[in-house]
Design a protein around this motif. Structure first.
Motif, PDB file in Angstrom:
ATOM      1  N   TRP A   1      -6.966  -0.520  16.809  1.00 28.24           N
ATOM      2  CA  TRP A   1      -8.108  -0.779  16.456  1.00 28.24           C
ATOM      3  C   TRP A   1      -8.368  -2.064  15.959  1.00 28.24           C
ATOM      4  CZ3 TRP A   1     -11.177  -0.385  11.417  1.00 28.24           C
ATOM      5  CH2 TRP A   1     -12.650  -0.339  11.568  1.00 28.24           C
ATOM      6  N   ASP A   2      -9.285  -2.832  16.474  1.00 28.59           N
ATOM      7  CA  ASP A   2      -9.427  -4.361  16.109  1.00 28.59           C
ATOM      8  C   ASP A   2     -10.357  -4.557  14.753  1.00 28.59           C
ATOM      9  OD1 ASP A   2     -12.109  -3.841  17.172  1.00 28.59           O
ATOM     10  OD2 ASP A   2     -11.815  -5.184  18.564  1.00 28.59           O
ATOM     11  N   GLY A   3     -10.792  -3.540  14.057  1.00 24.85           N
ATOM     12  CA  GLY A   3     -11.438  -3.707  12.992  1.00 24.85           C
ATOM     13  C   GLY A   3     -13.012  -3.899  12.933  1.00 24.85           C
ATOM     14  N   LYS A   4     -13.380  -3.900  14.072  1.00 25.56           N
ATOM     15  CA  LYS A   4     -14.915  -4.287  14.300  1.00 25.56           C
ATOM     16  C   LYS A   4     -16.026  -3.283  14.177  1.00 25.56           C
ATOM     17  CE  LYS A   4     -14.464  -8.919  16.340  1.00 25.56           C
ATOM     18  NZ  LYS A   4     -14.596  -9.378  17.540  1.00 25.56           N
ATOM     19  N   GLU A   5     -15.833  -2.499  15.313  1.00 21.10           N
ATOM     20  CA  GLU A   5     -16.892  -1.181  15.753  1.00 21.10           C
ATOM     21  C   GLU A   5     -15.996  -0.091  15.223  1.00 21.10           C
ATOM     22  OE1 GLU A   5     -19.838  -1.973  19.094  1.00 21.10           O
ATOM     23  OE2 GLU A   5     -18.366  -3.192  19.458  1.00 21.10           O
ATOM     24  N   PRO A   6     -16.826   0.854  14.848  1.00 20.64           N
ATOM     25  CA  PRO A   6     -16.379   2.147  14.570  1.00 20.64           C
ATOM     26  C   PRO A   6     -16.586   2.954  16.194  1.00 20.64           C
ATOM     27  CG  PRO A   6     -17.688   1.662  12.952  1.00 20.64           C
ATOM     28  CD  PRO A   6     -17.655   0.602  13.730  1.00 20.64           C
TER      29      PRO A   6
ATOM     30  N   LYS B   1      -6.089  -0.445  10.742  1.00 21.00           N
ATOM     31  CA  LYS B   1      -5.251  -1.665  11.190  1.00 21.00           C
ATOM     32  C   LYS B   1      -3.880  -1.033  11.765  1.00 21.00           C
ATOM     33  CE  LYS B   1      -3.709  -4.075   7.069  1.00 21.00           C
ATOM     34  NZ  LYS B   1      -2.272  -3.406   7.337  1.00 21.00           N
TER      35      LYS B   1
ATOM     36  N   TYR C   1       0.767  -1.264  -0.008  1.00 21.42           N
ATOM     37  CA  TYR C   1      -0.093  -0.074  -0.139  1.00 21.42           C
ATOM     38  C   TYR C   1       0.724   1.145  -0.009  1.00 21.42           C
ATOM     39  CZ  TYR C   1      -2.869   3.736   1.470  1.00 21.42           C
ATOM     40  OH  TYR C   1      -3.478   4.870   1.666  1.00 21.42           O
TER      41      TYR C   1
ATOM     42  N   PHE D   1      -9.871   6.231   6.252  1.00 23.02           N
ATOM     43  CA  PHE D   1      -9.027   7.521   5.884  1.00 23.02           C
ATOM     44  C   PHE D   1      -9.929   8.632   5.879  1.00 23.02           C
ATOM     45  CE2 PHE D   1      -6.498   4.130   4.061  1.00 23.02           C
ATOM     46  CZ  PHE D   1      -5.420   4.525   4.414  1.00 23.02           C
TER      47      PHE D   1
ATOM     48  N   ALA E   1     -14.906   1.023   6.248  1.00 21.19           N
ATOM     49  CA  ALA E   1     -13.894   0.117   5.672  1.00 21.19           C
ATOM     50  C   ALA E   1     -13.139  -0.450   6.541  1.00 21.19           C
ATOM     51  CB  ALA E   1     -13.170   0.793   4.710  1.00 21.19           C
ATOM     52  N   GLN E   2     -12.209  -1.440   6.577  1.00 20.94           N
ATOM     53  CA  GLN E   2     -11.347  -2.025   7.375  1.00 20.94           C
ATOM     54  C   GLN E   2     -10.202  -0.887   7.547  1.00 20.94           C
ATOM     55  OE1 GLN E   2     -11.844  -5.079   8.660  1.00 20.94           O
ATOM     56  NE2 GLN E   2     -13.556  -4.711   8.054  1.00 20.94           N
ATOM     57  N   ASN E   3     -10.034  -0.346   6.647  1.00 22.36           N
ATOM     58  CA  ASN E   3      -8.847   0.744   6.797  1.00 22.36           C
ATOM     59  C   ASN E   3      -9.331   2.040   6.568  1.00 22.36           C
ATOM     60  OD1 ASN E   3      -6.781  -0.984   7.323  1.00 22.36           O
ATOM     61  ND2 ASN E   3      -6.476  -1.371   5.346  1.00 22.36           N
TER      62      ASN E   3
ATOM     63  N   VAL F   1     -15.852   5.450   7.535  1.00 21.05           N
ATOM     64  CA  VAL F   1     -15.572   4.729   8.923  1.00 21.05           C
ATOM     65  C   VAL F   1     -15.934   2.824   8.752  1.00 21.05           C
ATOM     66  CG1 VAL F   1     -16.328   6.695  10.326  1.00 21.05           C
ATOM     67  CG2 VAL F   1     -18.280   5.163   9.352  1.00 21.05           C
TER      68      VAL F   1
END
Lengths: 177, 286
Positions: B192-197, B172, B31, B128, B124-126, B122
């Motif tokens: 951030w674990d990638g689950k909840e914003p 992440k 990336y 911006f 996506a997994q990543n 908010v």
């Protein structure tokens, strides 16, 4: 409207709707509805297979550029564009339907049921591959399987709604005419 | 040779498919390289321009909320005015603050630069944010970003001429150092674990730290990105980790990532000097 102009308009509109409307919807935690790949489902039969893939890749790449996550959607889109002709071959009932009609729809595929299978399978594959690629980075599998299934259902509902809202007239073309 | 060409012609579609997939996956994996590529900067400007147009409409629709926010800010600032505080009259000489305040900015460490949020995600997994302020407006890479209520939002990762990309806390790779406001021993990292914003994990906090539900977590100030005391969030859930001697803490972010309109980037004037010093120390140790 010529096929080219129609498809360019579709490309732009679907990307804008996806990024500015659907991406802002936050259904329960992180299930996001996707509809932009309708462009791929609706691509004309007559288009060369390589071009289908290149266009699908471009579609995915454009959305990726907006979301700053390069690769994810491009990968998922080129995958379903590759699989699309195989599915059409299996599902289309009568000989020559793909030359008599312009693009896939409930009518050209001989009924709502085969068309829904076509849309449903491609949606599932698209979401599955997309979330799988995302899950590789986080590694929480069950969560992503559930996410895939839920998102597929919601996207399918949206596709149905779009299909009903924007009724596409499909002319029956024959060589004799 | 002829067979090779025949093979390529026969399986052209499949090969093209493989090529596109490999290219996509290459983009995902590398990336950071993508951003340094030439095309990416152009794409950034283009998507930024489209985003600005959209944002004009979006801003108009949110005027009321923005107004309320500004009123709240004003109230807070007014309460900080010096005339609101009165010292009891004593006979001693008034001692001015010993920290020299330099209008030329020579001694200045932190500077706040306001910026409009042009696009935000908010789901996506990543995630911006894109800010409508770039290198032409003195915004630099690696600056910290906060919302109007001092809540941490993220770190600037990429700058083009008129736009900047901010890696939000909901990413992440995001990792910032935090500390409990009530107990300086309770330092750790925010991920951030990638689950909840709007929910983050606060890890590596020793169990000896005094933490309870509702406590505030702030930036520690030991990195050159954020000053001490920017609010990261409040503890929502806390439980001990049996395998290590640490807590597992879930915190609710202070910044509401769903409706960010204006943010402040924090420029650190001492960063370059610190970086140079660290670099020198590193090269000496080798």
């Amino acid at each position: 409207m010529s096929t080219l102009v129609k498809n360019i308009l579709r490309f732009v509109l679907l990307i804008l709707v996806q990024f500015y409307v659907l991406d802002k919807i936050h259904l329960h935690q992180m299930v996001t509805p996707y509809i932009y790949f309708l462009f791929i489902l609706w691509m004309p039969f007559s288009l060369n297979r390589s071009w289908q893939m290149v266009l699908a890749f471009l579609l995915g790449f454009t959305l990726d550029s907006f979301r700053h996550s390069p690769g994810f959607h491009a990968a998922a889109c080129s995958l379903i564009a590759y699989l699309r002709p195989f599915l059409i071959n299996i599902l289309i009932p009568q000989e020559g339907a793909d030359t008599n009609y312009d693009e896939p729809s409930a009518r050209s595929m001989g009924g709502v049921f085969p068309y829904m299978i076509y849309a449903g399978l491609l949606t599932l594959i698209h979401h599955g591959w997309l979330f799988f690629l995302e899950a590789m980075e986080f590694g929480n599998f069950w969560y992503f399987i559930i996410k895939t299934l839920l998102s597929t259902v919601i996207s399918l509902v949206l596709i149905l709604a779009a299909e009903l809202l924007f009724y596409r007239k499909q002319k029956f073309r024959t060589n004799t005419a | 040779m002829r067979n090779v060409f025949l093979f390529i012609r026969r399986y052209f579609n499949f090969l093209l498919f493989l090529l596109l997939q490999c290219f996509s996956i290459y983009l995902i994996i590398s990336y950071n390289k993508y951003h340094s590529a030439v095309g990416a900067a152009v794409m950034n400007e283009v998507t930024g321009k489209v985003n600005t147009q959209y944002n004009k409409i979006d801003n108009y629709l949110q005027l009321k909320r923005t107004n309320e926010q500004l009123a709240k800010d004003n109230e807070q600032l007014r309460n900080k005015l010096r005339q609101n505080f009165e010292n009891p009259d004593t006979a001693t000489r008034i001692v001015t603050d010993s920290i020299p305040f330099d209008t030329l900015g020579n001694k200045r460490k932190w500077e706040y630069q306001s910026a409009k949020v042009v696009s935000n995600s908010v789901t996506a997994q990543n995630n911006f944010l894109v800010l409508g302020r770039g290198s032409a407006q003195q915004l630099n890479k690696d600056e910290g970003v906060i919302d109007p209520n001092n809540g941490v939002v993220g770190i600037v990762t990429e700058v083009s001429e008129n736009f900047a990309v901010v890696m939000s806390l909901l990413h992440k790779d995001s990792r910032i150092s935090g500390v409990l406001k009530n107990d300086a021993n309770g330092g750790g990292s925010i991920i951030w674990d990638g689950k909840e914003p709007n929910y983050l994990s606060f890890i590596n906090v020793r169990q000896s730290a005094k933490a309870k539900k509702g406590d505030t977590v702030i930036t520690s100030g030991i990195t050159p990105t954020f000053p001490y005391g920017m609010i990261i969030g409040t503890i929502d859930e806390i439980r001990p980790d049996k395998s290590t001697n640490n807590f597992i803490i879930k915190i609710k972010t202070a910044a509401n990532f769903y409706n960010l309109q204006y943010v402040y980037a924090i420029k650190n004037y001492q960063r370059e000097e610190i970086d140079r010093l660290v670099e020198k120390a590193k090269s000496r140790n080798q």
